[in-house]
Design a protein around this motif. Structure first.
Motif, mmCIF file in Angstrom:
data_model
loop_
_atom_site.group_PDB
_atom_site.id
_atom_site.type_symbol
_atom_site.label_atom_id
_atom_site.label_comp_id
_atom_site.label_asym_id
_atom_site.label_seq_id
_atom_site.Cartn_x
_atom_site.Cartn_y
_atom_site.Cartn_z
ATOM 1 N N THR A 1 4.797 13.527 30.477
ATOM 2 C CA THR A 1 3.775 12.535 30.790
ATOM 3 C C THR A 1 2.416 13.205 30.925
ATOM 4 O O THR A 1 2.312 14.391 31.241
ATOM 5 C CB THR A 1 4.101 11.776 32.091
ATOM 6 O OG1 THR A 1 4.156 12.712 33.167
ATOM 7 C CG2 THR A 1 5.424 11.042 31.972
ATOM 8 N N PHE B 1 -3.919 6.919 35.452
ATOM 9 C CA PHE B 1 -2.659 6.397 34.940
ATOM 10 C C PHE B 1 -1.789 7.560 34.479
ATOM 11 O O PHE B 1 -2.290 8.544 33.923
ATOM 12 C CB PHE B 1 -2.888 5.457 33.744
ATOM 13 C CG PHE B 1 -3.632 4.203 34.081
ATOM 14 C CD1 PHE B 1 -2.974 3.107 34.628
ATOM 15 C CD2 PHE B 1 -5.003 4.108 33.847
ATOM 16 C CE1 PHE B 1 -3.651 1.945 34.938
ATOM 17 C CE2 PHE B 1 -5.686 2.950 34.148
ATOM 18 C CZ PHE B 1 -5.017 1.865 34.697
ATOM 19 N N ILE C 1 0.918 8.406 31.757
ATOM 20 C CA ILE C 1 1.265 7.826 30.469
ATOM 21 C C ILE C 1 2.120 8.810 29.677
ATOM 22 O O ILE C 1 1.878 10.028 29.710
ATOM 23 C CB ILE C 1 -0.026 7.457 29.677
ATOM 24 C CG1 ILE C 1 0.307 6.854 28.319
ATOM 25 C CG2 ILE C 1 -0.961 8.626 29.553
ATOM 26 C CD1 ILE C 1 -0.920 6.273 27.635
ATOM 27 N N ALA D 1 2.754 7.920 23.906
ATOM 28 C CA ALA D 1 1.872 6.774 24.122
ATOM 29 C C ALA D 1 0.420 7.227 24.239
ATOM 30 O O ALA D 1 -0.501 6.561 23.739
ATOM 31 C CB ALA D 1 2.289 6.031 25.384
ATOM 32 N N TYR D 2 0.210 8.387 24.880
ATOM 33 C CA TYR D 2 -1.146 8.931 25.005
ATOM 34 C C TYR D 2 -1.738 9.237 23.634
ATOM 35 O O TYR D 2 -2.919 8.969 23.385
ATOM 36 C CB TYR D 2 -1.128 10.189 25.868
ATOM 37 C CG TYR D 2 -2.436 10.940 25.865
ATOM 38 C CD1 TYR D 2 -3.509 10.498 26.630
ATOM 39 C CD2 TYR D 2 -2.593 12.085 25.081
ATOM 40 C CE1 TYR D 2 -4.718 11.185 26.614
ATOM 41 C CE2 TYR D 2 -3.795 12.774 25.067
ATOM 42 C CZ TYR D 2 -4.856 12.321 25.834
ATOM 43 O OH TYR D 2 -6.039 12.988 25.814
ATOM 44 N N PHE E 1 -3.365 -2.414 31.771
ATOM 45 C CA PHE E 1 -2.409 -1.431 32.270
ATOM 46 C C PHE E 1 -2.037 -1.722 33.723
ATOM 47 O O PHE E 1 -0.870 -1.604 34.122
ATOM 48 C CB PHE E 1 -2.975 -0.016 32.147
ATOM 49 C CG PHE E 1 -2.911 0.545 30.757
ATOM 50 C CD1 PHE E 1 -2.116 -0.034 29.784
ATOM 51 C CD2 PHE E 1 -3.651 1.683 30.419
ATOM 52 C CE1 PHE E 1 -2.055 0.494 28.498
ATOM 53 C CE2 PHE E 1 -3.586 2.218 29.139
ATOM 54 C CZ PHE E 1 -2.783 1.621 28.175
ATOM 55 N N ILE F 1 3.044 4.361 32.010
ATOM 56 C CA ILE F 1 2.719 3.574 30.821
ATOM 57 C C ILE F 1 3.452 4.180 29.630
ATOM 58 O O ILE F 1 3.304 5.369 29.336
ATOM 59 C CB ILE F 1 1.203 3.570 30.568
ATOM 60 C CG1 ILE F 1 0.451 2.954 31.759
ATOM 61 C CG2 ILE F 1 0.879 2.807 29.291
ATOM 62 C CD1 ILE F 1 0.778 1.515 32.022
ATOM 63 N N THR F 2 4.235 3.375 28.950
ATOM 64 C CA THR F 2 5.014 3.854 27.803
ATOM 65 C C THR F 2 4.372 3.411 26.495
ATOM 66 O O THR F 2 3.378 2.671 26.487
ATOM 67 C CB THR F 2 6.463 3.327 27.868
ATOM 68 O OG1 THR F 2 6.444 1.893 27.666
ATOM 69 C CG2 THR F 2 7.094 3.634 29.217
ATOM 70 N N VAL G 1 1.388 0.470 25.474
ATOM 71 C CA VAL G 1 0.199 0.801 24.701
ATOM 72 C C VAL G 1 0.108 -0.063 23.447
ATOM 73 O O VAL G 1 -0.951 -0.602 23.111
ATOM 74 C CB VAL G 1 0.190 2.301 24.325
ATOM 75 C CG1 VAL G 1 -0.908 2.604 23.309
ATOM 76 C CG2 VAL G 1 -0.001 3.157 25.572
#
Length: 227
Positions: free
Chosen positions: A4, A14, A16, A20-21, A56, A67-68, A72
């Motif tokens: 993450t 957040f 993430i 996803a980032y 988000f 956040i996955t 996103v």
């Protein structure tokens, strides 16, 4: 097990997923490249990031902690891609930016609207306020002319002394529409990339064309109803 990444988006931290980032970073870079040559591009980007942060937060409110990629992709589908942004000069049909004071809250049907229907939210209107913007915000929310609401409030003053306290209570409880996204939601419009761009450009055009609120020109002799 997934790696993450911690990101700061609109002054909110957040967690993430790494994949996803990567997608989110590419999306924001594409938007930045699209708006960097436009006047007010940085302001548009700030409002877009603020809206993404809000989306988000909504998803984290469901009990999620990270956040996955799915979230996103959902947010990107709601906001829209840069190549979906309509250019009024190319389309031959300019948007109606003279809808100031129009409380109908009509929305334009777009693919993004189909995937994420926007609902009106009650905010205080800082752009058309005399005191707290309560009357203008209620006008947008209920679809009633703002002047009519102000007249009703004034007429209630001698009949119902507590109406002043009710107004003050509404002023305290109803949040102010500070960001472009919140102003769009106040009018019942979906805060997509395209709509945020139009709203920022519309605000700049109104500011350049006239530094005076049009309603103030129409009602210069009745300041007592301007609540």
């Amino acid at each position: 097990m997934k790696k993450t990444v911690t990101v700061n988006l609109d002054k909110t931290i957040f967690n993430i997923d790494d994949d996803a980032y990567t997608v989110l970073e590419s999306y924001l870079e594409a938007l930045h490249d699209h708006f960097k040559k436009e006047e007010g591009g940085q302001e548009i980007m700030n409002d877009i990031e603020s809206r993404i942060s809000e989306l988000f937060k909504e998803r984290l409110g469901f009990g999620m902690q990270v956040i996955t990629l799915q979230e996103v992709n959902e947010v990107i589908a709601i906001m829209g891609q840069p190549d979906e942004i309509e250019n009024p000069l190319d389309s031959g049909t300019a948007p109606d930016n003279n809808a100031e004071g129009d409380n109908s809250g009509q929305t334009t049907d777009t693919p993004n609207n189909e995937s994420h229907k926007s609902t009106k939210r009650l905010y205080r209107d800082p752009d058309n306020r005399i005191l707290g913007g309560v009357a203008s915000g209620m006008g947008y929310y209920f679809g009633i002319d703002t002047v009519a609401i102000r007249v009703i409030m004034v007429l209630l003053l001698p009949l119902w002394a507590s109406s002043v306290w009710i107004y003050l209570l509404l002023w305290i409880c109803i949040p102010e529409a500070r960001t472009t996204s919140q102003k769009l939601e106040m009018r019942g419009e979906t805060p997509t990339v395209d709509n945020i761009k139009r709203a920022v450009e519309g605000e700049k055009e109104i500011t350049w064309n006239s530094g005076i609120n049009p309603e103030k020109r129409l009602l210069p002799f009745v300041p007592f109803i301007r609540i």
